[in-house]
Design an enzyme around this catalytic site. Structure first.
Site, PDB file in Angstrom:
ATOM      1  N   LYS A  21     -42.238  91.072  76.697  1.00 31.50           N
ATOM      2  CA  LYS A  21     -41.943  92.208  77.564  1.00 31.50           C
ATOM      3  C   LYS A  21     -40.535  92.759  77.348  1.00 31.50           C
ATOM      4  O   LYS A  21     -39.988  93.443  78.207  1.00 31.50           O
ATOM      5  CB  LYS A  21     -42.106  91.802  79.035  1.00 31.50           C
ATOM      6  CG  LYS A  21     -43.557  91.529  79.380  1.00 31.50           C
ATOM      7  CD  LYS A  21     -43.767  91.463  80.879  1.00 31.50           C
ATOM      8  CE  LYS A  21     -45.222  91.169  81.172  1.00 31.50           C
ATOM      9  NZ  LYS A  21     -45.492  91.074  82.607  1.00 31.50           N
ATOM     10  N   ASN A  22     -39.966  92.455  76.214  1.00 29.64           N
ATOM     11  CA  ASN A  22     -38.612  92.947  75.923  1.00 29.64           C
ATOM     12  C   ASN A  22     -38.696  94.237  75.111  1.00 29.64           C
ATOM     13  O   ASN A  22     -39.433  94.314  74.133  1.00 29.64           O
ATOM     14  CB  ASN A  22     -37.861  91.849  75.149  1.00 29.64           C
ATOM     15  CG  ASN A  22     -36.508  92.310  74.683  1.00 29.64           C
ATOM     16  OD1 ASN A  22     -36.390  93.090  73.748  1.00 29.64           O
ATOM     17  ND2 ASN A  22     -35.466  91.811  75.323  1.00 29.64           N
TER      18      ASN A  22
END
Lengths: 215, 374
Positions: A21-22
């Site tokens: 989720k970066n």
């Protein structure tokens, strides 16, 4: 240079697997794929991320970019259908369905027929319109807020198009709004009250005298 | 506060609001039910505490704990924040804004230190980066400009090199907006609106609370508000907002979704006729009490800070967005009231005015500064 890029792709695959989720890692992957001009691993890779989290926004965004950039539309509807079989409530999959249809066949009459048959059972054929089907459900005491909201939308369209019996249509819409605000969708009460007031304000003046007689 | 004034204490609350999976179990419904169970525990515990709350002060926003958490975070964050290494101006902004909402003063020394750090994040080519030595990007630029405006000193203002690219908010705040700068931008934003009515991160993607706020705010700043059918996604049971359809509640969406309502109100007002009184003058178009109950009862971490939902870890971002409660309507003690924030810039109103006055003295750039494509 290409050899290094393939290694880099493997490297970033590992990093994304650890931090799916970066923002930065997905950006990096896109830059590599762009330079390589090779989408070969992308559909499988995004599918593997979506296997763990079927709604990962970054994965879907990367997948959409790959499909658009490299014209990989062919099997996507099939992939979406598989995800919807896994979880019919997956809104990301529904969004992807819209994305594919929009960019391929478009929403022609045939396609719309097909989409409707995907969504509903065959009962719909017995009714002259979707609204009639909904009204029957409502009469059978179904009180889903989605059903009622859809009927309000339809009544609003009818009011805009100045179809017959505006007063009755307006009254039905208002009754649904009140039922939602008071009972079936209280959390959105402020919104439903606003919708009722807004409809009355726009279409009520022509029907005022009729209302007074009826009540 | 008596029991019956809380939505979550109402006797029919469970029955009316619990999720019904229509006997069709999927991962989405399982997760939703799990979260509702966890929230139910919080609301039940709250009800018990109410019974002995003779002074009627519950729920209480634990200002002291939250302030301590924030002040500490300004100088030191744990290694789990490594993932935000490219977002350090965001961390400054989130913390500073949370502190200003709580009306917590900062020392002159701290103000100067933060301003100097943000100065180190600025790039020669213009704009701010996620950290010293990184590439400039619109997102940390937005955050850095907002953070500097919150600091509000002349030292902070002078750090902003207005010469190069900034996004709409930063451009407006620092008075460098020109027509050419955002040529085509409103049209692109509108392409991001989906069939659901919300906005996505880019055309084609799913409607999302965060992007819906950004889309609406950007259109407002650019004076190109189209009447968007932003669907209300307030969660029935928990009271808080979800970010996307069929996803879970998250305290941070109190801001992204909740914060969109003042904008919607403004847009609807602009588009309505003089005689149209449909819009309420007393509340926004969502259930403010339910949202406050959710944040105050379910989202306060015992050691200080706000979280996304019961059982979650602490996060500065969650804290920032969850803290934007309405300053008008509040539940519990009057100490729960936080300072009002500007609905478009997300900085307290007095700071916006102060920054505006400073930058209006400086002329806009002579030639249009085009932003490099990202």
């Amino acid at each position: 240079m290409n050899k290094d890029l393939h290694k880099e792709l493997t490297y970033i695959t590992n990093v994304i697997n650890k931090h799916p989720k970066n923002y930065q890692v997905w950006h990096h992957r896109r830059v590599i794929v762009e330079r390589l001009q090779d989408p070969g691993r992308e559909l499988d890779f995004t599918a593997s991320i979506l296997q763990d989290d079927a709604k990962n926004y970054h994965a879907w965004q990367h997948r959409q970019w790959v499909i658009r950039e490299f014209d990989l539309w062919d099997n996507e509807l099939g992939y979406v259908e598989k995800l919807l079989r896994d979880d019919l409530r997956n809104n990301s999959a529904w969004n992807q369905r819209y994305f594919v249809v929009n960019h391929t066949t478009g929403f022609t009459d045939d396609v719309i027929e097909r989409e409707i048959s995907v969504l509903l059972d065959r009962q719909l054929q017995n009714y002259p319109s979707v609204l009639a089907f909904c009204q029957q459900l409502y009469e059978d005491r179904y009180r889903s807020p989605y059903l009622m909201a859809y009927m309000i939308d339809t009544y609003e369209e009818m009011l805009e198009q100045e179809s017959d019996d505006r007063a009755a249509t307006l009254k039905k819409a208002e009754q649904l709004c009140n039922a939602l605000a008071d009972e079936y969708d209280q959390i959105r009460g402020e919104y439903w009250n606003y919708v009722a007031r807004s409809l009355t304000s726009r279409y009520g003046s022509q029907t005022n005298t009729v209302e007074q007689e009826v009540s | 506060m008596e029991l019956h004034t809380f939505r979550c204490c109402d006797s029919s609350f469970e029955e009316k609001n619990k999720f019904n999976d229509d006997k069709n179990q999927t991962l989405s419904s399982e997760e939703q039910i799990e979260v509702e169970e966890s929230v139910k525990k919080q609301y039940t515990h709250f009800k018990h505490r109410l019974e002995i709350d003779h002074e009627c002060i519950l729920p209480v926003l634990d200002r002291e704990m939250h302030s301590a958490f924030l002040q500490k975070g300004l100088s030191n964050l744990s290694s789990s924040y490594e993932c935000l290494d490219a977002s350090r101006p965001w961390l400054c902004y989130w913390i500073l804004h949370s502190l200003e909402l709580l009306d917590e003063p900062l020392s002159d020394e701290t103000i100067s230190q933060v301003a100097k750090f943000l100065g180190k994040c600025q790039c020669e080519t213009g704009g701010f980066a996620g950290g010293p030595g990184q590439h400039a990007h619109l997102a940390p630029t937005y955050a850095a400009v907002n953070a500097l405006c919150i600091l509000g000193t002349e030292e902070a203002f002078r750090i902003i090199d207005r010469g190069a690219y900034c996004a709409a908010s930063a451009a407006r705040l620092t008075n460098i907006m020109t027509p050419e700068l955002f040529d085509g931008t409103p049209e692109w934003i509108v392409r991001c609106q989906t069939y659901e009515g919300g906005f996505a991160g880019c055309p084609g993607m799913e409607a999302h609370g965060g992007y819906s706020f950004c889309g609406l705010a950007a259109l407002t700043l650019l004076n190109k508000t189209n009447l968007c059918d932003v669907k209300n996604v307030l969660m029935r049971y928990e009271g808080g907002f979800q970010g996307r359809t069929n996803k879970l509640v998250d305290g941070c969406y109190s801001f992204w979704q909740g914060g969109a309502f003042p904008l919607i109100h403004m847009i609807l007002t602009m588009h309505s006729t003089k005689d149209d009184s449909s819009l309420s003058a007393e509340s926004w178009l969502f259930h403010q009490k339910a949202l406050q109950e959710y944040v105050l009862v379910c989202c306060q971490y015992p050691g200080g800070g706000l979280i996304d939902k019961p059982g979650s870890g602490l996060s500065i971002a969650q804290h920032f967005a969850g803290g934007k409660l309405s300053h008008v309507l509040n539940i519990g003690h009057e100490n729960n009231i936080v300072r009002p924030t500007h609905p478009v810039y997300n900085v307290c109103v007095d700071k916006v005015v102060h920054a505006d006055m400073f930058f209006k003295q400086l002329p806009p750039p002579k030639s249009a500064s085009k932003s490099p494509n990202t």
